[in-house]
Design an enzyme around this catalytic site. Structure first.
Site, PDB file in Angstrom:
ATOM      1  N   GLY A  92       0.787  -1.230   0.082  1.00 27.04           N
ATOM      2  CA  GLY A  92       0.208  -0.076  -0.022  1.00 27.04           C
ATOM      3  C   GLY A  92       0.873   1.303   0.056  1.00 27.04           C
ATOM      4  CG  ASP A 116      -1.281   0.873  -3.638  1.00 28.63           C
ATOM      5  OD1 ASP A 116      -2.402   0.369  -4.498  1.00 28.63           O
ATOM      6  OD2 ASP A 116      -1.269   1.647  -2.821  1.00 28.63           O
ATOM      7  CG  ASN A 173      -6.179  15.779   1.495  1.00 33.10           C
ATOM      8  OD1 ASN A 173      -6.202  14.808   1.234  1.00 33.10           O
ATOM      9  ND2 ASN A 173      -7.132  15.926   2.814  1.00 33.10           N
ATOM     10  CB  CYS A 198     -37.624  -0.959  -1.549  1.00 29.86           C
ATOM     11  SG  CYS A 198     -36.741  -2.077  -0.505  1.00 29.86           S
ATOM     12  CB  CYS A 245      -2.620 -19.236   8.560  1.00 28.18           C
ATOM     13  SG  CYS A 245      -4.132 -18.907   9.262  1.00 28.18           S
TER      14      CYS A 245
END
Length: 523
Positions: free
Chosen positions: A3, A27, A37, A100, A362
């Site tokens: 990331g 990423d 920002n 709805c 795992c």
């Protein structure tokens, strides 16, 4: 480093300045305007480019002597046998609202946002042939239109915008009020017409004194109307002015896009229109109004991040990375960054959660597959269990030392043909017959994933409800507690997990020792 977003930018900076000389960035995402920002490695010119690649180039400018590689990929990291992995817990399902709910009387501001974004914006600027309730009540001034959203040839934009406003916020609300049963136990809304919010002169002069003359600028109703503060909560009059101005600008500046537009949180004009429409509807139903800043967060599902918080989290990650490199897993901590008023704490470290004993990624516990070996084909086990349930992409299936099936490129032609034949055979008729008590080993070298499956032959499958008493999501304990009570935990975790597809009643997947538990069909 997985990331390269808000936390990733801070983390990459901290890693590079902390002595890490070989860094890999992963990423899949690209840079958006709303990232700029707080994701300080990116600039306006980078919008649309890969986060991983741009982050790498940015850091190398001030740390040219380290090695950074960037990849477009998506991975998860865990310590096998020590902490839970990404697949140990079910993933949260994004919040969605059925039609709805959207068309019903709103009770929250988010309902107004979804209505404005998914119904009104889409109807005006997207596919006009889509079917929704906005056009149901189209009688106005004694006349009836087949499609109220169609602009008449003799109608200017001012007249068209006013008519749309009156229709969706006035006529449709009045039509809804005719059903008295609906409003017995809820607040009745107030139909709103443009004349209620603006006088004739104000609406005709709307935006004319601040028109966007610079063709290089993106059209903006706020700029056109002189509204500068995104934190300001507009009153009904200003929301109405923004609604009219935004609709007009779409037709004046972006007419070629109309019919194909989809709401985008980085489209300023779209956010302005949706905010105004949502606030007008909220005003009608007595719901508190919101600023465009907050409305954008709701419409775009944005969790507003603060740069300083990202920096704190990035520093904590580096601390944990050093522990991992030292192999000191007993000191691993998962830290929450939140305010604890009574303890006057900002950071709350806790010990990592245990691995889920039923996790196929795992856990080393063998799986038990109940199956009719005389009817079920290998293809069904591969497609519905190994690929669909276990998530393997290119599986390899072995019985002892015999290779039963292999998937992937690089196979010899005769091998591929042989495996294709095996796929269509029932389990009991394979070259190495798969029968009761057979143990299969399944691997996926692409993901470095492997597991063992014990086969139990079963000829009859009931259709009753099955009860699952396996480890439930959220049943987590700290590692030290697990180590202290390992014996008790092992004795109580021999439970079963059942997978039963509606289109295949011959296959059921369980944990070991199914006699200890009842069964439950998992939807």
């Amino acid at each position: 480093m997985v990331g390269a977003g808000g936390i990733g930018c801070e983390l990459l900076k901290t890693l590079s300045l902390s002595g890490f000389r070989y860094i890999h960035i992963i990423d899949l995402d690209t840079i958006e305007v709303s990232n700029l920002n707080r994701q300080f490695l990116f600039r306006q010119c980078h919008v649309g480019q890969s986060k991983a690649h741009v982050a790498r180039d940015a850091v190398l400018k001030f740390r040219p002597n380290i090695n950074i590689s960037s990849y477009l990929a998506n991975v998860t990291v865990h310590v096998k046998g020590k902490t839970e992995c990404y697949e140990c817990q079910p993933k949260p399902v994004p919040k969605s609202y059925p039609v709805c709910t959207i068309t019903s009387p709103p009770s929250k501001f988010v309902h107004c946002i979804v209505w404005a974004k998914d119904l009104l914006f889409a109807k005006l600027f997207g596919d006009k042939n889509q079917d929704n309730d906005l056009n149901t009540h189209s009688s106005e001034n004694g006349t009836s239109k087949s499609n109220v959203f169609e602009r008449n040839t003799d109608e200017d934009l001012y007249q068209y915008a006013r008519r749309i406003y009156d229709h969706v916020f006035g006529y449709n609300i009045e039509a809804a009020l005719e059903n008295e049963e609906t409003w017995k136990n809820r607040r009745r809304p107030n139909p709103l017409y443009i004349s209620d919010a603006l006088n004739e002169e104000d609406s005709r002069q709307n935006g004319s004194s601040h028109d966007c003359s610079n063709k290089q600028e993106e059209p903006s109703a706020m700029v056109s109307l002189g509204l500068r503060n995104p934190q300001e909560i507009w009153n009904l009059a200003n929301n109405s002015r923004v609604f009219l101005e935004a609709l007009k600008l779409f037709f004046e500046k972006r007419e070629k896009e109309i019919g194909n537009l989809i709401f985008d949180k980085d489209d300023q004009l779209a956010v302005e229109f949706v905010t105004a429409a949502a606030n007008i509807r909220a005003s009608s139903f007595g719901i508190p109004l919101h600023s465009i800043f907050k409305a954008k967060g709701v419409a775009g599902n944005i969790v507003h991040a603060v740069a300083t918080t990202n920096a704190i989290i990035a520093d904590l990650i580096v601390i944990e990375a050093i522990k991992v490199l030292q192999g000191n897993y007993k000191k691993y901590r998962m830290t929450y960054c939140l305010e604890h008023p009574s303890r006057k704490m900002l950071l709350m470290p806790v010990e990592p959660f245990e691995p889920n004993k039923s996790c196929y990624v795992c856990s080393e516990t063998p799986l038990l597959l109940e199956v009719d070996t005389k009817k079920t084909k290998l293809r069904e086990v591969i497609d519905k269990i190994i690929k669909s349930k276990l998530g393997m992409n290119l599986p390899l299936v072995m019985m002892g030392h015999t290779l039963v099936f292999e998937d992937g490129d690089g196979l010899e032609e005769d091998e591929a043909a042989n495996y294709a034949l095996n796929r269509e055979k029932v389990l009991a008729e394979l070259p190495a017959p798969v029968i009761n008590t057979t143990k299969l080993t399944v691997e996926d070298f692409q993901q470095e994933l492997s597991c063992s499956i014990n086969i139990k032959h079963r000829e009859e499958f009931d259709d009753g409800n099955l009860e699952d008493i396996s480890t439930k999501p959220g049943m987590k304990r700290k590692l030290d507690e697990i180590l202290e009570s390992q014996e008790n935990f092992d004795a109580s975790s021999n439970a079963q997990v059942v997978y039963d597809d509606h289109d295949d009643d011959d296959i059921v997947m369980l944990d070991e020792d199914p006699n200890l538990a009842k069964k439950k069909r998992l939807q």
